[in-house]
Design an enzyme around this catalytic site. Structure first.
Site, PDB file in Angstrom:
ATOM      1  N   GLY A  75       0.970  -1.130   0.090  1.00  0.00           N
ATOM      2  CA  GLY A  75       0.071   0.153   0.138  1.00  0.00           C
ATOM      3  C   GLY A  75       0.435   1.149  -0.068  1.00  0.00           C
ATOM      4  O   GLY A  75       1.764   1.333   0.888  1.00  0.00           O
ATOM      5  N   ALA A  76       0.585   2.295  -0.800  1.00  0.00           N
ATOM      6  CA  ALA A  76       1.289   3.504  -1.502  1.00  0.00           C
ATOM      7  C   ALA A  76       1.930   3.791   0.209  1.00  0.00           C
ATOM      8  O   ALA A  76       3.221   4.301   0.191  1.00  0.00           O
ATOM      9  CB  ALA A  76       0.767   4.432  -1.998  1.00  0.00           C
TER      10      ALA A  76
ATOM     11  N   ARG B 159      11.060  -1.124  -4.503  1.00  0.00           N
ATOM     12  CA  ARG B 159       9.438  -1.668  -5.227  1.00  0.00           C
ATOM     13  C   ARG B 159       9.506  -0.468  -5.969  1.00  0.00           C
ATOM     14  O   ARG B 159       9.731   0.874  -5.510  1.00  0.00           O
ATOM     15  CB  ARG B 159       7.652  -1.453  -4.185  1.00  0.00           C
ATOM     16  CG  ARG B 159       7.977  -3.241  -3.678  1.00  0.00           C
ATOM     17  CD  ARG B 159       6.310  -3.513  -3.034  1.00  0.00           C
ATOM     18  NE  ARG B 159       5.397  -3.704  -4.107  1.00  0.00           N
ATOM     19  CZ  ARG B 159       4.285  -3.692  -4.353  1.00  0.00           C
ATOM     20  NH1 ARG B 159       3.563  -3.228  -2.820  1.00  0.00           N
ATOM     21  NH2 ARG B 159       3.701  -3.803  -5.336  1.00  0.00           N
TER      22      ARG B 159
ATOM     23  N   GLN C  46      -5.743  -9.176  -2.245  1.00  0.00           N
ATOM     24  CA  GLN C  46      -5.703  -7.619  -1.557  1.00  0.00           C
ATOM     25  C   GLN C  46      -7.271  -7.639  -0.657  1.00  0.00           C
ATOM     26  O   GLN C  46      -7.417  -6.828   0.635  1.00  0.00           O
ATOM     27  CB  GLN C  46      -4.961  -6.529  -1.627  1.00  0.00           C
ATOM     28  CG  GLN C  46      -3.917  -6.545  -1.769  1.00  0.00           C
ATOM     29  CD  GLN C  46      -3.132  -7.059  -3.103  1.00  0.00           C
ATOM     30  OE1 GLN C  46      -4.313  -7.666  -3.717  1.00  0.00           O
ATOM     31  NE2 GLN C  46      -1.985  -6.330  -3.635  1.00  0.00           N
TER      32      GLN C  46
ATOM     33  N   ASP D 119      -1.678   4.928  -6.148  1.00  0.00           N
ATOM     34  CA  ASP D 119       0.363   4.350  -6.193  1.00  0.00           C
ATOM     35  C   ASP D 119       0.832   5.709  -6.371  1.00  0.00           C
ATOM     36  O   ASP D 119       1.934   6.214  -6.542  1.00  0.00           O
ATOM     37  CB  ASP D 119       0.205   2.992  -6.559  1.00  0.00           C
ATOM     38  CG  ASP D 119      -0.313   2.487  -5.896  1.00  0.00           C
ATOM     39  OD1 ASP D 119      -0.883   2.012  -6.234  1.00  0.00           O
ATOM     40  OD2 ASP D 119       0.844   1.358  -4.506  1.00  0.00           O
TER      41      ASP D 119
HETATM   42  O1  MRU Z   1       0.517  -3.896  -4.750  1.00  0.00           O
HETATM   43  P1  MRU Z   1      -0.176  -3.336  -2.891  1.00  0.00           P
HETATM   44  O2  MRU Z   1      -0.832  -3.984  -2.594  1.00  0.00           O
HETATM   45  O3  MRU Z   1       1.367  -2.120  -2.043  1.00  0.00           O
HETATM   46  O4  MRU Z   1      -0.944  -1.937  -4.114  1.00  0.00           O
HETATM   47  C1  MRU Z   1      -1.552  -1.099  -3.467  1.00  0.00           C
HETATM   48  C2  MRU Z   1      -2.591  -0.837  -4.053  1.00  0.00           C
HETATM   49  O5  MRU Z   1      -2.651  -0.603  -5.421  1.00  0.00           O
HETATM   50  C3  MRU Z   1      -3.008   0.531  -3.535  1.00  0.00           C
HETATM   51  O6  MRU Z   1      -4.204   0.735  -4.026  1.00  0.00           O
HETATM   52  C4  MRU Z   1      -2.650   1.552  -3.098  1.00  0.00           C
HETATM   53  O7  MRU Z   1      -0.906   1.555  -2.706  1.00  0.00           O
HETATM   54  C5  MRU Z   1      -3.199   2.612  -2.429  1.00  0.00           C
HETATM   55  S1  MRU Z   1      -3.306   2.551  -0.463  1.00  0.00           S
HETATM   56  C6  MRU Z   1      -4.225   3.504   0.355  1.00  0.00           C
END
Ligand code: MRU
Length: 345
Positions: free
Chosen positions: A47-48, A89, A196, A237
Site C-alpha cells: 500500500g503506497a 518497489r 488484497q 500509488d
Molecule cells: O501492490 P500493493 O498492495 O502495494 O498495491 C496497493 C494499491 O494499489 C493501493 O490501492 C494503493 O497503494 C493505495 S493504498 C492507500
C-alpha cells in the site's frame, strides 16, 4: 483502530505481516534498513502510504543502529540504506517522497554527530507517520460528504488502514462516512493475484463492523448493470501531473465500467501520492512481479507447468475517467493538469 500496521517495539520496527492475513495475525520484526526493504519487496507491508512510512522508519532504524559508528562509516552505511529501500518497489511514489524527506533531514543535519543525526531522523520518521494519519482523516472527512446515506460503495484492492499508517484513504472515506452516521456498505473484489481485497479489505472492514461483501474480479460490471453500486472509491500509488492514476491492476477496467454505467469513480489519495515531475500516466513505472503469484497462491499451483504468465501489478486510469480526486486539501472534481498544479501550491 483495532490493529496497527506498523509499530516500534524494543527498538525494532514491527510490521503486521500482510502475506498471511487473515489466517495469521503476526508481526515481522525488522532490525535493519535492509530487512525493511526486504519486507516491502516481499509484501509484508504494502500500500503506497504504508510503504512510504515503513521506508522512513527503516532509515531511522538504520541510523539508530549506527549511532555510535564513526561519521564516515555512518554516512556510507546510510547511503546503502537509502539505495536498498529505493530499490524495494518501483510504482508507489510515496516511497521516494518519504525517502526524499529523510534525505533532506540527513543533509540538514550537516556534520552533526551520528547520535544527533539519528535522533533527528527518528523524529522526522515519526512526523511522516503522524502526518499520514492526519491526511487520511482529513481526506476521509472531505470524501464522506460525497456519499449518501445507505451508499453501496465498490472498492478494489486494499486502500485502508493496512495500506497506510492508519484510517486509510478509500476506506478512510468509508470510515469517516460511517462515523458521521451514514449507513454505508462496501463491495470489494478479490483483487487477484495477491488477494488484497479478499484477504485484507474484507478482514479490515470486518474488524470495524462495517458491512462488506466479497465478489470476484469479474463481477463488478454485472453488479453495476443491475444498479447495485452507487459509487466506486479506490486509492492510488502514483498520480501524474495531468491527473492520470496508477493503482492496483484492474482499476482501469472498473473505471471504464463505472463510466459506462454513469457511476461516480473517486480516487482518494494524500498529496504525497502526486508526482508532479511526471507529465502523464504513461511515464509511471509499472511493477511486474513473479509468475508464481499468477500460477497459484500460498504454495498451491493450479496453472499447467510451463505456461507463459504476465503479472503487471498496476495499471493506469486516465484522468478523464476520474469523477473526483479526494485529498486532504479537499475534493477536486474532474482533475486535470491545472487543478493538480493548484492543489500543490
Ligand atoms: O501492490 P500493493 O498492495 O502495494 O498495491 C496497493 C494499491 O494499489 C493501493 O490501492 C494503493 O497503494 C493505495 S493504498 C492507500
Amino acid at each position: 483502530m483495532s490493529f496497527e500496521t506498523l509499530r516500534w517495539r524494543a527498538g525494532r520496527l514491527e510490521l503486521l505481516d500482510q502475506r498471511w492475513l487473515p489466517a495469521r495475525v503476526e508481526f515481522v520484526a525488522c532490525a535493519t534498513a535492509r530487512e525493511v526493504a526486504d519486507a516491502i519487496r516481499a509484501m509484508v507491508i504494502r500500500g503506497a502510504p504504508a510503504i512510504g512510512c515503513a521506508a522512513a522508519c527503516g532509515i531511522a532504524l538504520e541510523a539508530t543502529r549506527l549511532r555510535d559508528a564513526p561519521p564516515a562509516v555512518f554516512h556510507s552505511r546510510m547511503e546503502q540504506a537509502f539505495e536498498a529501500l529505493a530499490a524495494a518497489r518501483p510504482t508507489a511514489v510515496n516511497l521516494f517522497w518519504s525517502l526524499g524527506r529523510m534525505r533532506d533531514t540527513l543533509k540538514a543535519a550537516g556534520q552533526a554527530q551520528p547520535a544527533d543525526v539519528a535522533a533527528q531522523l527518528l523524529e522526522e520518521a515519526q512526523r511522516i507517520v503522524a502526518a499520514d494519519i492526519a491526511a487520511n482523516r482529513a481526506l476521509g472527512a472531505h470524501g464522506a460528504a460525497l456519499l449518501a446515506d445507505r451508499a453501496r460503495v465498490f472498492t478494489h484492492c486494499n486502500a485502508g488502514a493496512l495500506a497506510t499508517a492508519g484510517h486509510g484513504t478509500a476506506l478512510g472515506v468509508v470510515r469517516s462516512a460511517v462515523a458521521a452516521g451514514k449507513r454505508v456498505s462496501v463491495i470489494v473484489d478479490e483483487t487477484r493475484p495477491f488477494l488484497q481485497g479478499a484477504r485484507l479489505t474484507a478482514w479490515e472492514l470486518q474488524q470495524d463492523g462495517i458491512p462488506v461483501t466479497l465478489v470476484t474480479d469479474g463481477m463488478c460490471g454485472h453488479l453495476m448493470s443491475r444498479g447495485e453500486i452507487d459509487a466506486v472509491i479506490v486509492g492510488a500509488d502514483r498520480i501524474a501531473a495531468n491527473g492520470d492514476v496508477a493503482n492496483k491492476i484492474g482499476t482501469y477496467m472498473i473505471a471504464v465500467l463505472a463510466r459506462r454505467h454513469g457511476i461516480p469513480f473517486y480516487v482518494a489519495a494524500p498529496l504525497s501520492t502526486i508526482d508532479a515531475a511526471l507529465d502523464n500516466g504513461g511515464a509511471i513505472p509499472i511493477e511486474e512481479r513473479g509468475a508464481s503469484e499468477v500460477r497459484g497462491h500460498a504454495g498451491l499451483e493450479w496453472a499447467p507447468a510451463g505456461v507463459a504468465v504476465r503479472n503487471p501489478v498496476f495499471d493506469i486510469t486516465p484522468a478523464e475517467l476520474v469523477t473526483a480526486l479526494v485529498t486532504e486539501k479537499g475534493v477536486v472534481r474532474a482533475p486535470d493538469r491545472g487543478k493538480i498544479a493548484a492543489l500543490l501550491m
